[in-house]
Design a protein around this motif. Structure first.
Motif: not given
Lengths: 477, 290
Positions: A6-12, A16-19
């Motif tokens: 779940i952590e990665f599902a939030i992290f990615l 992505f949006i910031l990038y």
């Protein structure tokens, strides 16, 4: 952080949006973001490991600059030696110290003396074998003048720790990945959507195939004395698919994630179970590691352009080293040596490169000869993975001995659900065996709705049949 | 980029909408489906009751016990079943391991949490687990898998049944069983006051619904009994005395069967043992109740 968490599902999505939305106009900021994100991703396991990766990056960065300034061959060699010594030294301490200490003690017992080996009570830092090789490739390529050393410390550190492939590869070469950090990345719709497809396919392979296979294979391997020979064969077959789905699944997610950020990583698996001989299988399995060993170990040893005995020596060296890279255990060494044995006849009769094209190219189904060749190759892989999976050599030999027992021809325990998943995997990958990944179906002449239904079906399978969350096998390497 | 975001939103909205529809349909089924246990003697608890009370020999009784069930789960089950069922007698297991803090870890433990949530999703909400550390990944995974993926009429995973095991010889696993019940990462887990509180809640619930509560300790093999850590033995007997003082019927039948041939493993009976024990239990109940 695990890709299937779940952590990665939030992290990615956040990264992505910031990038792409917040700092998309500034390349430097994008690289800083990737670096910080990578450290967060890696530090999620254990913050202490970050010091190791930072130190390793820093040494190779300095070695690179040193090599660019130094013209005297001896001093250049010394600088390269520092890089190799430190990087391999870390690997040696963290990964191999206990193995050597115990093997040394075992050797003493052969002479009737027993000594108590001193062991280090340390945890193996996740992915150390991967980033060590990646950063080493930089120093070696700079030394060989194949690559201009970088002065951009952010790009270099981001290259070493790039989160999609940091902990389990693909092991990227500096010549391929580092220059991508210098150039402005433009969002590419096709690349990003195909990246998402590849992520979905990777998650399917990991969560549906590998995690379900793991439950079956673990039970069989841990209780092999309770099962018939025929079931033990199924256990080995299931493990062969587990390891493929686990590792190639990770690579798919890694490559797909990198594509979302505008990066191209190299293909790491090219459908190895459709290989017609062992040599072809090795060209299609863990490509980034195999080519690393080829370029930095095999060719410097003379490769195949030497006399016959040296050729044999080189083959054994490369396969045994490759096996040993996987883990500090004799089982991996034997696994590597067995592959060398199967590979050797092909190279000696110069038939190691006869199957360089795709099997049954342009045809729907392979011919009988190809089926038999693929079956034999898979059989060899299945037998050798017993050593890969076994806890020690005794376990492996006992497992093999139990296969060839009186109940070999009895009815095996047949994991129907798992074989259904494997069939689905093989069918999809067979139709895409000329592509970069199993779900690269953008060129299929079918309506978008049908494609979306297929994606949803795969996502449904992931949710419904996703086995108990297991770590990726290759993390331990 | 704009196109990618648009497609991504549509790609996500479709399944979200689908999941939501399924969620409401399944919620409707859960709320409207009445579980009729069709009995006036209900046997609840964990594998000790599940494997030792064979209802084919116990008229009018129904065994809905499930393996590794903590009192918290039994309480949630009974709360749900009491709404639509008239139960006269409730037989609940009462065993040393029932008060182990190991039970509290079943909702965070990687192996057990998924199984626990799978049984309880229809009769619990997230707030019910407030007092426990829980594995959120497994919680939401089970929740979505069971409520959102497709409509299903039956949501009764919390109903167990008698599960006898055939065995000619005892699998003596006392060391592993003791380790599993009373230790966590090689440390004595201690007594769970949450378990004792939930036992208290079950007593109150039984009292409120006019159920006769009988606590039963099923047979345990001597290799198991002799190795139970002393803190658990002390607390168990202390609790037993206090329950008896509160006029709760406690039947400690842990040593009512001692021969190896009746045991499946160190803390469970086999089929033969269950048959024998059920008769012992019925006789004891007849003696005590009538």
């Amino acid at each position: 952080m695990l890709f299937n968490s779940i952590e990665f599902a939030i992290f990615l999505p956040i990264i992505f949006i910031l990038y792409w939305f917040v700092i998309s106009k500034n390349l430097k900021f994008q690289n800083v973001l990737l670096l910080l994100a990578s450290y967060l991703f890696y530090g999620w396991w254990n913050w202490w490991f970050l010091f190791l990766i930072i130190f390793s990056s820093f040494i190779d960065y300095l070695v690179g600059i040193g090599l660019s300034k130094q013209k005297i061959p001896k001093k250049r060699k010394f600088l390269l030696f520092i890089s190799i010594f430190i990087n391999i030294g870390f690997l040696g301490v963290f990964k191999y110290f206990n193995f050597f200490a115990e093997s040394f003690a075992d050797a003493f017992t052969l002479f009737g003396k027993s000594i108590e080996p001193s062991r280090l009570n340390i945890i193996l830092p996740v992915g150390i074998s991967f980033y060590t090789f990646q950063t080493l490739s930089y120093s070696i390529d700079v030394y060989r003048k194949k690559l201009e050393p970088t002065k951009d410390i952010i790009s270099f550190f981001a290259f070493v720790s790039f989160f999609p492939q940091l902990v389990a590869g693909p092991i990227e070469r500096a010549t391929n990945l580092l220059p991508q950090f210098y150039k402005k990345r433009k969002f590419d719709y096709e690349k990003a959507t195909d990246g998402v497809r590849q992520i979905i396919w990777g998650l399917f392979k990991k969560m549906v195939i590998a995690d379900n296979c793991a439950v079956f294979a673990n039970d069989i391997f841990n209780n092999y004395t309770d099962y018939s020979g025929s079931t033990l064969i199924f256990g080995a077959i299931v493990f062969a698919f587990q390891i493929y789905a686990d590792f190639s699944g990770y690579s798919d997610i890694a490559i797909g994630t990198a594509r979302l950020f505008g990066f191209n990583l190299k293909q790491n698996f090219a459908f190895p179970y459709f290989s017609r001989d062992v040599a072809e299988a090795w060209r299609r399995w863990h490509i980034s590691l195999v080519t690393w060993f080829r370029d930095y170990v095999y060719i410097p040893l003379g490769g195949s352009r030497v006399g016959i005995w040296k050729k044999i020596r080189n083959i054994f060296i490369i396969y045994i080293v490759c096996g040993f890279w996987h883990g500090a255990n004799w089982t991996f060494i034997v696994w590597g040596a067995l592959h060398a044995l199967f590979f050797l006849p092909l190279i000696l009769i110069k038939k190691n490169r006869i199957n360089t094209n795709i099997v049954a190219q342009g045809k729907l189904i392979p011919n009988l000869k190809e089926i038999l060749q693929m079956g034999l190759t898979f059989f060899i892989i299945t037998i050798t993975v017993i050593f890969f999976r076994a806890n020690n050599l005794t376990h492996a030999f006992d497992y093999l001995a139990n296969i060839f027992s009186v109940d070999l021809f009895s009815l095996p325990i047949f994991p129907k659900k798992i074989f259904l998943f494997i069939t689905f995997l093989l069918v999809i990958e067979w139709f895409n065996r000329d592509k970069k990944h199993g779900l690269q179906i953008n060129s299929w002449q079918i309506h978008r709705i049908v494609k979306w239904c297929l994606y949803y079906f795969i996502i449904f399978l992931i949710f419904y049949f996703g086995g108990e969350q297991q770590e990726f096998i290759y993390f331990q390497f | 980029m704009k196109r990618f975001i648009e497609v991504a939103i549509i790609f996500i909205i479709i399944p979200v909408f689908y999941l939501l529809i399924n969620y409401f349909i399944n919620r409707y089924f859960i709320n409207s489906h009445v579980i009729d246990v069709q009995t006036n003697v209900l046997i609840v608890g964990n594998s000790h009751n599940r494997r030792s009370i064979d209802t084919t020999f116990f008229k009018n009784a129904k065994n809905i016990a499930q393996g590794a069930e903590p009192y918290f789960a039994t309480y949630l089950k009974l709360k749900k079943l009491c709404v639509n069922n008239k139960i006269d007698t409730l037989i609940l297991n009462f065993f040393y391991g029932d008060i182990s803090a190991g039970n509290d870890k079943k909702f965070i433990n990687k192996k057990w949490s998924g199984e626990m949530f799978k049984r309880l999703y229809a009769i619990s909400s997230l707030s019910d687990f407030n007092q426990f550390e829980i594995n959120y990944r497994n919680y939401f995974y089970v929740y979505i898998k069971n409520l959102c993926l497709y409509p299903k009429v039956k949501h009764d995973n919390y109903i167990g049944s008698f599960n006898g095991k055939k065995s000619k010889k005892i699998h003596n696993d006392s060391t592993e069983a003791i380790e599993r019940h009373y230790f966590y990462e090689d440390k004595n887990v201690g007594i769970s006051y949450l378990c004792i509180n939930y036992l208290d809640s079950i007593i109150n619930l039984a009292d409120k619904n006019n159920m006769k509560l009988i606590l039963v300790t099923a047979p345990l093999h001597s290799s198991y009994i002799n190795n139970i850590p002393t803190n658990f033995q002390d607390s168990f007997f202390e609790l037993k005395d206090s329950l008896i003082n509160e006029k709760i019927m406690v039947l400690d039948l842990s040593e009512s069967i001692i021969e190896d041939k009746y045991f499946y493993n160190s803390d469970h009976l086999n089929n033969k043992g269950a048959k024998k024990f059920t008769k012992i239990l019925i006789d004891t109940l007849n003696c005590k109740l009538y």
